[in-house]
Design a protein around this motif. Structure first.
Motif, short mmCIF file in Angstrom:
data_model
loop_
_atom_site.label_atom_id
_atom_site.label_comp_id
_atom_site.label_asym_id
_atom_site.label_seq_id
_atom_site.Cartn_x
_atom_site.Cartn_y
_atom_site.Cartn_z
N LYS A 1 51.93 50.94 61.91
CA LYS A 1 51.33 52.33 61.22
C LYS A 1 53.24 52.05 61.12
CE LYS A 1 51.01 56.25 64.12
NZ LYS A 1 50.90 55.57 65.09
N SER A 2 54.41 51.97 62.23
CA SER A 2 55.84 51.69 61.93
C SER A 2 55.95 50.71 61.24
CB SER A 2 56.47 52.46 63.13
OG SER A 2 56.48 53.20 63.67
N THR A 3 55.20 49.05 61.07
CA THR A 3 55.29 47.65 61.05
C THR A 3 54.89 48.35 59.82
OG1 THR A 3 54.66 47.26 63.03
CG2 THR A 3 54.68 45.51 60.76
N PRO B 1 62.61 56.37 58.54
CA PRO B 1 61.90 56.29 59.76
C PRO B 1 61.91 57.21 61.44
CG PRO B 1 64.24 55.24 59.42
CD PRO B 1 64.21 56.60 58.68
N GLN B 2 61.25 56.63 61.99
CA GLN B 2 60.36 57.58 63.21
C GLN B 2 61.60 58.13 63.94
OE1 GLN B 2 57.54 55.19 65.33
NE2 GLN B 2 57.60 56.96 66.47
N ARG B 3 62.71 57.57 64.04
CA ARG B 3 63.96 58.29 65.15
C ARG B 3 64.80 58.60 63.79
NH1 ARG B 3 62.79 56.50 69.88
NH2 ARG B 3 62.03 54.08 69.79
N LEU C 1 57.04 59.21 54.92
CA LEU C 1 57.85 60.24 56.25
C LEU C 1 56.84 59.74 57.82
CD1 LEU C 1 58.06 63.11 54.61
CD2 LEU C 1 59.50 61.69 54.68
N ASP C 2 58.06 58.73 58.35
CA ASP C 2 57.16 57.87 60.00
C ASP C 2 57.38 58.78 60.49
OD1 ASP C 2 55.86 56.50 61.36
OD2 ASP C 2 57.53 54.51 61.55
N GLU C 3 56.17 59.86 61.64
CA GLU C 3 56.07 60.40 62.40
C GLU C 3 57.04 61.48 62.51
OE1 GLU C 3 54.71 59.79 66.12
OE2 GLU C 3 53.14 57.66 65.64
N PRO C 4 57.87 62.92 61.10
CA PRO C 4 58.46 63.17 61.20
C PRO C 4 58.65 64.25 61.85
CG PRO C 4 58.00 63.91 59.05
CD PRO C 4 56.89 62.16 60.00
#
Ligand code: ADP
Ligand code: MG
Length: 267
Positions: A47-49, A86-88, A162-165
């Protein structure tokens, strides 16, 4: 019926390999302007990729097709063209709330005083009124996520990734943030691609849910979410929600059976 709008994003045969490891294989995806599309999948499925490629941070393999706003582009062309969380949360510890929020604007050369004024105006909407001068260590987890979201919204691009916000938030804060995000999204009329590993969250937020499976990462299942908006807590227990969730979980299970075989090990 009105004519179908041109997609804002269209991916075909998008693949990504790292050495001899295939992280993504033949991803196909179309997103219409204004849509809220959620992507759910197990950890490590890519997913993040996928988001890093769409944010212009990572190049897709040759043969991948990316169309953005009706133009064929390379991943690198998308850098700065989409809003990316990003996820972080990546807040800078030595910058206060306002200066964290204006960072992307500052980097593209916007006037700092103007950007600060705009950020000040947006604070109440993001639940941060009175926190302009606070530093990240003085904020709760939910507040830090809202600063990161405000920064993403302030970078006004039509497509938001939005990556796993809400991945790191406790259940209660998470539920409040989901409802709040839907309000903000409807007000700002943006297109959202939202990653989560939570099926409830994917259904609650999305117009459409895409399910990814891993090894290699690809989109296996797609469901339209025909639930009315605005959406509130009562939706989670409605028969429609429960039925869609059951349908999705069954489809996910069937899909994983193809990969791993039945849970009891028999053929
Ligand atoms: P997810 O976000 O779905 O948890 P990721 O996209 O972070 O998954 O990772 C997908 C897979 O690709 C993982 O197996 C990860 O180890 C691998 N991967 C991600 N980035 C790199 C990289 N730069 N080099 C090698 N492997 C990577
Ligand atoms: Mg990830």
């Amino acid at each position: 019926m009105t004519e179908v709008e041109k997609p804002i994003l269209n991916l075909r045969n998008l693949s990504k390999t790292f050495g001899d490891f295939t992280a993504l294989a033949n991803i196909g995806l179309t997103v219409q302007p204004g849509e809220f599309v959620t992507v759910v999948g197990p950890s490590g499925c890519g997913k993040s990729t996928l988001f890093n490629i769409l944010a212009g941070l990572e190049e897709a393999d040759g043969g991948s097709t990316i169309r953005f706003e009706d133009r064929s582009v390379m991943s690198k062309d998308l850098l700065g063209k989409v809003s990316f969380m990003p996820q972080r949360d990546l807040l800078l510890l030595w910058r206060n709330v306002i200066d964290n929020a204006i960072l992307p604007l500052e980097m593209e050369g916007a006037n700092r005083a103007d950007a600060r004024k705009e950020a000040e105006r947006m604070l109440p909407e993001f639940g941060l009124a009175g926190f302009a001068d606070k530093f990240p260590h003085e904020l709760s987890g939910g507040m830090r996520q809202r600063v990161a979201l405000m920064r993403t919204f302030m970078f006004k691009r039509d497509l938001m990734l939005l990556d796993e916000p809400f991945g790191a938030l406790d259940a209660l804060t998470r539920t409040m943030m989901q409802r709040w995000l839907l309000d903000v999204w409807q007000k700002h009329k943006r297109t959202v691609l939202f990653i989560t590993h939570d099926v409830d969250e994917a259904i609650f937020l999305g117009d459409r849910v895409l399910v990814m499976s891993s090894r290699p990462g690809s989109i296996k299942i797609e469901r339209k979410v025909d639930l009315p908006r605005p959406r509130g807590a009562e939706l989670l227990t409605s028969p429609e929600f429960v039925a869609l969730k059951r349908d999705l979980l069954t489809a996910i299970e069937e899909e994983s059976m193809k990969t791993f075989g039945p849970a009891n090990g028999q053929k």
